[in-house]
Enzyme design. Structure first.
Site, PDB file in Angstrom:
ATOM      1  N   ARG A 152      11.813  -7.001   4.356  1.00 33.49           N
ATOM      2  CA  ARG A 152      12.052  -5.709   4.173  1.00 33.49           C
ATOM      3  C   ARG A 152      13.212  -4.772   5.101  1.00 33.49           C
ATOM      4  O   ARG A 152      13.540  -5.102   6.159  1.00 33.49           O
ATOM      5  CB  ARG A 152      10.650  -5.071   4.752  1.00 33.49           C
ATOM      6  CG  ARG A 152      10.031  -4.365   3.756  1.00 33.49           C
ATOM      7  CD  ARG A 152       8.855  -3.664   4.289  1.00 33.49           C
ATOM      8  NE  ARG A 152       7.676  -3.852   3.441  1.00 33.49           N
ATOM      9  CZ  ARG A 152       6.518  -3.606   3.464  1.00 33.49           C
ATOM     10  NH1 ARG A 152       5.973  -2.947   4.728  1.00 33.49           N
ATOM     11  NH2 ARG A 152       5.528  -3.657   2.652  1.00 33.49           N
ATOM     12  N   ARG A 180      -8.192   1.622  10.281  1.00 31.01           N
ATOM     13  CA  ARG A 180      -7.877   0.248  10.597  1.00 31.01           C
ATOM     14  C   ARG A 180      -8.980  -0.412  11.540  1.00 31.01           C
ATOM     15  O   ARG A 180      -8.697  -1.473  11.772  1.00 31.01           O
ATOM     16  CB  ARG A 180      -6.551   0.142  11.374  1.00 31.01           C
ATOM     17  CG  ARG A 180      -5.363   0.071  10.171  1.00 31.01           C
ATOM     18  CD  ARG A 180      -3.991   0.418  11.297  1.00 31.01           C
ATOM     19  NE  ARG A 180      -2.790  -0.589  10.686  1.00 31.01           N
ATOM     20  CZ  ARG A 180      -1.772  -0.221   9.930  1.00 31.01           C
ATOM     21  NH1 ARG A 180      -1.945   1.207   9.741  1.00 31.01           N
ATOM     22  NH2 ARG A 180      -0.858  -0.761   9.597  1.00 31.01           N
ATOM     23  N   LYS A 217       0.831  -1.245  -0.009  1.00 32.07           N
ATOM     24  CA  LYS A 217       0.123  -0.044   0.139  1.00 32.07           C
ATOM     25  C   LYS A 217       0.782   1.375   0.001  1.00 32.07           C
ATOM     26  O   LYS A 217       0.678   2.212  -0.714  1.00 32.07           O
ATOM     27  CB  LYS A 217      -0.933   0.271   1.366  1.00 32.07           C
ATOM     28  CG  LYS A 217      -2.020  -1.119   1.516  1.00 32.07           C
ATOM     29  CD  LYS A 217      -2.700  -0.695   2.644  1.00 32.07           C
ATOM     30  CE  LYS A 217      -2.069  -0.420   3.950  1.00 32.07           C
ATOM     31  NZ  LYS A 217      -1.178  -1.726   4.634  1.00 32.07           N
ATOM     32  N   ARG A 257      12.987  -3.229  10.764  1.00 32.20           N
ATOM     33  CA  ARG A 257      12.181  -2.469  12.046  1.00 32.20           C
ATOM     34  C   ARG A 257      11.701  -3.497  12.664  1.00 32.20           C
ATOM     35  O   ARG A 257      11.499  -4.529  12.506  1.00 32.20           O
ATOM     36  CB  ARG A 257      10.752  -1.836  11.240  1.00 32.20           C
ATOM     37  CG  ARG A 257      11.020  -0.282  10.842  1.00 32.20           C
ATOM     38  CD  ARG A 257       9.876   0.235   9.870  1.00 32.20           C
ATOM     39  NE  ARG A 257       8.498  -0.404  10.147  1.00 32.20           N
ATOM     40  CZ  ARG A 257       7.400  -0.171   9.503  1.00 32.20           C
ATOM     41  NH1 ARG A 257       7.557   0.377   8.205  1.00 32.20           N
ATOM     42  NH2 ARG A 257       6.147  -0.706   9.525  1.00 32.20           N
ATOM     43  N   ARG A 313       0.700  -8.521  13.946  1.00 25.70           N
ATOM     44  CA  ARG A 313       0.279  -7.617  12.819  1.00 25.70           C
ATOM     45  C   ARG A 313      -1.004  -8.295  12.014  1.00 25.70           C
ATOM     46  O   ARG A 313      -2.119  -7.521  11.799  1.00 25.70           O
ATOM     47  CB  ARG A 313       1.010  -6.808  12.139  1.00 25.70           C
ATOM     48  CG  ARG A 313       2.055  -5.849  13.088  1.00 25.70           C
ATOM     49  CD  ARG A 313       3.185  -5.489  12.237  1.00 25.70           C
ATOM     50  NE  ARG A 313       2.967  -4.624  11.398  1.00 25.70           N
ATOM     51  CZ  ARG A 313       3.690  -4.268  10.019  1.00 25.70           C
ATOM     52  NH1 ARG A 313       5.044  -4.726  10.187  1.00 25.70           N
ATOM     53  NH2 ARG A 313       3.386  -3.298   9.145  1.00 25.70           N
TER      54      ARG A 313
END
Ligand code: AMP
Length: 210
Positions: A123, A88, A13, A156, A167
């Site tokens: 990532r 969310r 996104k 991260r 998540r």
């Protein structure tokens, strides 16, 4: 045009919103980036948010609703915006309705869980400018360094496997109900996001022409 980009973490996104935002001249509003920025600055909001973010949990609605409201009343949002990572929860969606700034379209990014986990756990983020790379799919030219600014790349905390699973569970439980919420309003278009970010950008552009 006021748009919402909805989808699980790892759907791309943010990357797609950035490109579409440049092409359409609409600000990209990433609540995740805003919270990370606040955490970096060490302000009270940021310190509090970081506790939730590192655990892979959502920041409480009352905090994030205020953050978003202050942002979308800014001058640069007058002609529209792309919401990337908000809403969310159903409460956040209802709060957005209550702001009286009606959203035109909701683009729902859909892809398999296997792809999501591979994407997020691989990532790497630039500590300096926030650019995103991937261990296999988007390698930087020099290992560990950002192509754009030379900053150090890091993983991260919320991209470790355990936090990623958390998540995704949070997404399934709290965010996925928004698909039906916006479907019922006739605002939802689903984008197949299994492919590359460039492919998703094209699909978004085609969807927005309809
Ligand atoms: P993101 O970069 O969009 O994946 O967001 C990173 C983290 O920021 C999330 O896992 C949440 O902890 C927090 N966050 C971002 N946006 C929201 C939101 N709309 N509601 C609650 N928490 C959020």
């Amino acid at each position: 045009m006021r748009l919402i980009f909805l989808g699980p973490p790892g759907a791309g996104k943010g990357t797609v919103a950035k490109k579409v935002s440049q092409e359409l001249g609409l600000p990209q509003i990433s609540t995740g980036d805003m919270l990370r920025e606040a955490a970096k600055e060490g302000v009270p909001l940021g310190r509090k948010a970081k506790e939730y973010m590192d655990r892979g949990e959502l920041v409480p609605d009352e905090i994030i609703i205020g953050v978003l409201k202050n942002r979308i009343i800014q001058q640069d949002c007058k002609n529209g915006f792309i919401l990337d990572g908000y809403p969310r929860t159903l409460l956040q969606a209802k709060a957005l309705d209550a702001f009286g700034i009606p959203v035109d379209r909701v683009l729902h990014f859909h892809l398999s869980e296997k792809t999501l986990i591979e994407r997020i756990t691989g990532r790497l983020t630039c500590r300096n400018c926030g650019a995103i790379y991937h261990k296999k799919n988007i390698k930087p030219k020099v290992k560990g360094k950002c192509d754009a600014c030379g900053g150090v790349l890091y993983k991260r905390e919320d991209q470790e496997e355990q936090a990623v699973r958390k998540r995704l569970e949070v997404y399934r439980r709290q965010t996925r109900p928004l698909i039906v919420f916006y479907q019922k309003k006739g605002m939802l278009t689903t984008i197949d996001a299994e492919g590359t970010p460039e492919e998703s950008v094209e699909k978004v552009k085609i969807a927005l022409r309809k």
